[in-house]
Structures are given as C-alpha cells and as structure tokens.
Design a protein around this motif. Structure first.
Motif, PDB file in Angstrom:
ATOM      1  N   LYS A 139       0.841  -1.201   0.000  1.00  0.00           N
ATOM      2  CA  LYS A 139       0.000   0.000   0.000  1.00  0.00           C
ATOM      3  C   LYS A 139       0.873   1.247   0.000  1.00  0.00           C
ATOM      4  O   LYS A 139       1.907   1.288   0.672  1.00  0.00           O
ATOM      5  CB  LYS A 139      -0.881   0.017   1.253  1.00  0.00           C
ATOM      6  CG  LYS A 139      -2.177  -0.744   1.129  1.00  0.00           C
ATOM      7  CD  LYS A 139      -3.024  -0.499   2.379  1.00  0.00           C
ATOM      8  CE  LYS A 139      -4.376  -1.150   2.261  1.00  0.00           C
ATOM      9  NZ  LYS A 139      -5.215  -0.889   3.475  1.00  0.00           N
ATOM     10  N   ASN A 140       0.456   2.267  -0.716  1.00  0.00           N
ATOM     11  CA  ASN A 140       1.147   3.559  -0.745  1.00  0.00           C
ATOM     12  C   ASN A 140       2.658   3.391  -0.950  1.00  0.00           C
ATOM     13  O   ASN A 140       3.465   3.776  -0.085  1.00  0.00           O
ATOM     14  CB  ASN A 140       0.879   4.335   0.553  1.00  0.00           C
ATOM     15  CG  ASN A 140      -0.594   4.545   0.797  1.00  0.00           C
ATOM     16  OD1 ASN A 140      -1.334   4.859  -0.126  1.00  0.00           O
ATOM     17  ND2 ASN A 140      -1.017   4.360   2.033  1.00  0.00           N
ATOM     18  N   PRO A 141       3.090   2.815  -2.035  1.00  0.00           N
ATOM     19  CA  PRO A 141       4.532   2.597  -2.257  1.00  0.00           C
ATOM     20  C   PRO A 141       5.274   3.930  -2.378  1.00  0.00           C
ATOM     21  O   PRO A 141       4.755   4.912  -2.921  1.00  0.00           O
ATOM     22  CB  PRO A 141       4.574   1.837  -3.594  1.00  0.00           C
ATOM     23  CG  PRO A 141       3.305   2.220  -4.288  1.00  0.00           C
ATOM     24  CD  PRO A 141       2.276   2.402  -3.194  1.00  0.00           C
ATOM     25  N   GLN A 142       6.508   3.954  -1.847  1.00  0.00           N
ATOM     26  CA  GLN A 142       7.323   5.162  -1.959  1.00  0.00           C
ATOM     27  C   GLN A 142       7.797   5.378  -3.397  1.00  0.00           C
ATOM     28  O   GLN A 142       7.900   6.488  -3.872  1.00  0.00           O
ATOM     29  CB  GLN A 142       8.531   5.057  -1.021  1.00  0.00           C
ATOM     30  CG  GLN A 142       8.166   5.087   0.449  1.00  0.00           C
ATOM     31  CD  GLN A 142       9.390   5.010   1.334  1.00  0.00           C
ATOM     32  OE1 GLN A 142      10.477   4.684   0.887  1.00  0.00           O
ATOM     33  NE2 GLN A 142       9.205   5.304   2.615  1.00  0.00           N
ATOM     34  N   TRP A 143       8.111   4.276  -4.089  1.00  0.00           N
ATOM     35  CA  TRP A 143       8.565   4.387  -5.469  1.00  0.00           C
ATOM     36  C   TRP A 143       7.371   4.450  -6.398  1.00  0.00           C
ATOM     37  O   TRP A 143       6.421   3.672  -6.280  1.00  0.00           O
ATOM     38  CB  TRP A 143       9.425   3.188  -5.839  1.00  0.00           C
ATOM     39  CG  TRP A 143       9.908   3.273  -7.273  1.00  0.00           C
ATOM     40  CD1 TRP A 143      11.024   3.879  -7.731  1.00  0.00           C
ATOM     41  CD2 TRP A 143       9.249   2.724  -8.419  1.00  0.00           C
ATOM     42  NE1 TRP A 143      11.118   3.772  -9.094  1.00  0.00           N
ATOM     43  CE2 TRP A 143      10.042   3.061  -9.549  1.00  0.00           C
ATOM     44  CE3 TRP A 143       8.073   2.010  -8.624  1.00  0.00           C
ATOM     45  CZ2 TRP A 143       9.698   2.692 -10.853  1.00  0.00           C
ATOM     46  CZ3 TRP A 143       7.726   1.635  -9.909  1.00  0.00           C
ATOM     47  CH2 TRP A 143       8.535   1.974 -10.997  1.00  0.00           C
ATOM     48  N   LYS A 144       7.386   5.411  -7.310  1.00  0.00           N
ATOM     49  CA  LYS A 144       6.350   5.532  -8.320  1.00  0.00           C
ATOM     50  C   LYS A 144       7.017   5.764  -9.669  1.00  0.00           C
ATOM     51  O   LYS A 144       8.033   6.451  -9.749  1.00  0.00           O
ATOM     52  CB  LYS A 144       5.414   6.702  -7.987  1.00  0.00           C
ATOM     53  CG  LYS A 144       4.632   6.511  -6.701  1.00  0.00           C
ATOM     54  CD  LYS A 144       3.720   7.692  -6.431  1.00  0.00           C
ATOM     55  CE  LYS A 144       2.955   7.499  -5.127  1.00  0.00           C
ATOM     56  NZ  LYS A 144       2.064   8.646  -4.829  1.00  0.00           N
ATOM     57  N   PRO A 145       6.465   5.215 -10.741  1.00  0.00           N
ATOM     58  CA  PRO A 145       7.074   5.415 -12.062  1.00  0.00           C
ATOM     59  C   PRO A 145       7.049   6.898 -12.454  1.00  0.00           C
ATOM     60  O   PRO A 145       6.106   7.623 -12.136  1.00  0.00           O
ATOM     61  CB  PRO A 145       6.205   4.559 -12.986  1.00  0.00           C
ATOM     62  CG  PRO A 145       4.900   4.394 -12.253  1.00  0.00           C
ATOM     63  CD  PRO A 145       5.248   4.387 -10.808  1.00  0.00           C
ATOM     64  N   ARG A 196      15.286  18.525  -7.615  1.00  0.00           N
ATOM     65  CA  ARG A 196      14.383  19.281  -6.737  1.00  0.00           C
ATOM     66  C   ARG A 196      13.180  19.810  -7.499  1.00  0.00           C
ATOM     67  O   ARG A 196      12.048  19.777  -7.000  1.00  0.00           O
ATOM     68  CB  ARG A 196      15.143  20.431  -6.078  1.00  0.00           C
ATOM     69  CG  ARG A 196      16.155  20.006  -5.036  1.00  0.00           C
ATOM     70  CD  ARG A 196      16.645  21.193  -4.231  1.00  0.00           C
ATOM     71  NE  ARG A 196      17.376  22.143  -5.068  1.00  0.00           N
ATOM     72  CZ  ARG A 196      18.696  22.111  -5.254  1.00  0.00           C
ATOM     73  NH1 ARG A 196      19.421  21.155  -4.690  1.00  0.00           N
ATOM     74  NH2 ARG A 196      19.298  23.023  -5.995  1.00  0.00           N
ATOM     75  N   VAL A 197      13.394  20.308  -8.703  1.00  0.00           N
ATOM     76  CA  VAL A 197      12.300  20.890  -9.485  1.00  0.00           C
ATOM     77  C   VAL A 197      11.291  19.826  -9.894  1.00  0.00           C
ATOM     78  O   VAL A 197      10.078  20.003  -9.756  1.00  0.00           O
ATOM     79  CB  VAL A 197      12.860  21.614 -10.733  1.00  0.00           C
ATOM     80  CG1 VAL A 197      11.731  22.019 -11.670  1.00  0.00           C
ATOM     81  CG2 VAL A 197      13.660  22.838 -10.324  1.00  0.00           C
ATOM     82  N   VAL A 198      11.792  18.708 -10.406  1.00  0.00           N
ATOM     83  CA  VAL A 198      10.905  17.659 -10.923  1.00  0.00           C
ATOM     84  C   VAL A 198      10.446  16.723  -9.801  1.00  0.00           C
ATOM     85  O   VAL A 198       9.533  15.929  -9.996  1.00  0.00           O
ATOM     86  CB  VAL A 198      11.607  16.875 -12.052  1.00  0.00           C
ATOM     87  CG1 VAL A 198      10.663  15.915 -12.745  1.00  0.00           C
ATOM     88  CG2 VAL A 198      12.171  17.843 -13.091  1.00  0.00           C
ATOM     89  N   GLN A 199      11.100  16.815  -8.649  1.00  0.00           N
ATOM     90  CA  GLN A 199      10.774  15.989  -7.480  1.00  0.00           C
ATOM     91  C   GLN A 199      10.994  14.501  -7.774  1.00  0.00           C
ATOM     92  O   GLN A 199      10.098  13.676  -7.654  1.00  0.00           O
ATOM     93  CB  GLN A 199       9.338  16.248  -7.017  1.00  0.00           C
ATOM     94  CG  GLN A 199       9.120  17.672  -6.524  1.00  0.00           C
ATOM     95  CD  GLN A 199       7.710  17.916  -6.017  1.00  0.00           C
ATOM     96  OE1 GLN A 199       6.772  17.232  -6.400  1.00  0.00           O
ATOM     97  NE2 GLN A 199       7.562  18.890  -5.143  1.00  0.00           N
ATOM     98  N   VAL A 200      12.232  14.214  -8.180  1.00  0.00           N
ATOM     99  CA  VAL A 200      12.635  12.827  -8.409  1.00  0.00           C
ATOM    100  C   VAL A 200      13.868  12.545  -7.567  1.00  0.00           C
ATOM    101  O   VAL A 200      14.562  13.465  -7.117  1.00  0.00           O
ATOM    102  CB  VAL A 200      12.937  12.551  -9.902  1.00  0.00           C
ATOM    103  CG1 VAL A 200      11.686  12.710 -10.743  1.00  0.00           C
ATOM    104  CG2 VAL A 200      14.046  13.459 -10.415  1.00  0.00           C
TER     105      VAL A 200
END
Length: 240
Positions: A35-41, A65-69
C-alpha cells in the motif's frame, strides 16, 4: 483492496518487505505490491521536463528538486540519455561553392582541473550551424579529429579561419587555412558561441560546482546542446 495490475480483489497478505511494510499478493495474476509505495514510475511529462532542463544551466541536484525525483534515479536516467546522443552533426544540404568555416577550442575539465578536456568546434559562417566537434586534448591529433568531424561537403572546398594555435597548421589544408587575430573579427562567431556554450551548459561555467565527473556524460552534454542549438538556428532562419 485492488490489484494494481489486473484489478482483482482476490488479495492475500504475503509477508513483509525488507523495510517492514506489509506485502500483498494477487491470487489471480501473482502480482506482489504494498500500500502507498514510496517508489512511483516517472510519468512522460516529467521525463520531457528533465530533457528540457538538461539544456539549461541547471545542475542535476536542481533538476531533481524541481521535478521531485530521486537524485540516484536521475543520475541513472542521465547516463542512459547521454549515451544515446549522436556524436555527429547533421547539416542542411549546401550549394556547390566555397564554404567558410570558423574554428576554435574551448577549455573544460572533468572531475578535477588537472584533467583538461578541450572542446574543438567548427561553425559555418553563413548558416551559423555547428558543423564539427571533437573533445580531447589540445594536440595536433585533436585538430585533425576536428577536421575529420566536418561533413564531407566541407573538406574539399571550405575556407577555414582559426587563431594562431600551432595545431591547426598541420591539421588543415594550407591553401584554405588562414590564421587570424581576434581584432580581425574573422573568428567572432565561433568565439561568441563559446560564450553561449559556457552560459548554457552548467558543466562549463568556470567557477562551478556542477562540473562533470564522468567523461562520457561530459561529451554527451556538449553534443546534446550542439544538436539543440543547430535545430534552434534552423527554426529561426526565415524560409525562402
């Protein structure tokens, strides 16, 4: 609870992850998930934004920081991206006749300032396209490599203007090579592009913390901007 792959609701618990989160498994397709995985594509829009930001004077940490990756993911993405950048120019067809080219070399470094990497560039005076590039030392071998990087239409007939650096003398055809000083203005276009390159590519700013630590990425970043610059020049040229 719904399986993120097949949409099934036939879900069972399946132990825990290494971080202690409850793991689930779909009985229909076998997909395991939390549930609610930290990693997202990373979505395509974010990747397109990263591609555009790589053409600006923004360090990788700033892009993250800008793209939040994640910075580690971004570094891996950049490594793959620069590996795919072509290392050869594509120029528009030229009419038969004498062409005029300006050449110059630009200092840069990788990892530390003792590891100098000179950027050798050639520009078509009429179209303002970058028509040749080589990255290496400042020897005659690199000057020859720059000459060989020019498309075939230039080498038989182009008149070349350079500064007085001795490496050009042995690499270029003597009858079509002119060494000139800055006051002549005959190398002003390529010198102006050198300034543009330093202003737009953060790895080339003289006093920067965004220097390259990997030669392959250093070369890829420069070629990436050259292709972008040539496309921009062509798009701004008025059509006949």
């Amino acid at each position: 609870m719904t399986c993120p792959t097949c949409g099934s609701h036939d879900i069972m618990k399946n132990g825990t992850t290494r971080r202690g989160k409850q793991n689930y498994k779909c009985r229909d397709c076998g997909r395991q998930f939390v549930k609610n995985p930290q990693w997202k594509p990373i979505d395509p829009d974010s990747r397109a934004m990263i591609d555009r930001l790589l053409l600006e004077r923004v360090p990788l940490a700033g892009i993250a920081r800008v793209v939040q990756v994640c910075e580690s993911w971004l570094q891996s993405y950049v490594n793959r991206y620069y590996q795919g950048v072509p290392r050869q120019v594509q120029v528009e067809p030229k009419d038969k006749g004498r062409l005029v080219v300006q050449m110059d070399e630009l200092w840069s470094f990788v990892d530390d300032k003792g590891n100098k990497q000179w950027i050798w560039l050639a520009m078509d005076v009429v179209t303002r396209e970058i028509v040749g590039c080589y990255i290496g030392d400042r020897s005659g071998t690199s000057a020859v490599a720059l000459w060989q990087s020019l498309p075939g239409v230039y080498r038989p007939c182009a008149m070349v203007y350079t500064d007085y650096w001795e490496a050009y003398t042995a690499a270029l055809p003597s009858k079509r090579h002119r060494a000139v000083g800055k006051e002549s203005g005959l190398t002003s276009y390529i010198e102006r592009f050198n300034n543009t390159l330093r202003q737009r590519v953060s790895r080339l700013v003289r006093k920067t913390l965004s220097f390259s630590k990997k030669l392959e990425n250093h070369i890829g970043a420069i070629w990436n901007f050259i292709h972008h610059y040539n496309e921009l020049i062509r798009s701004e040229r008025p059509s006949c």
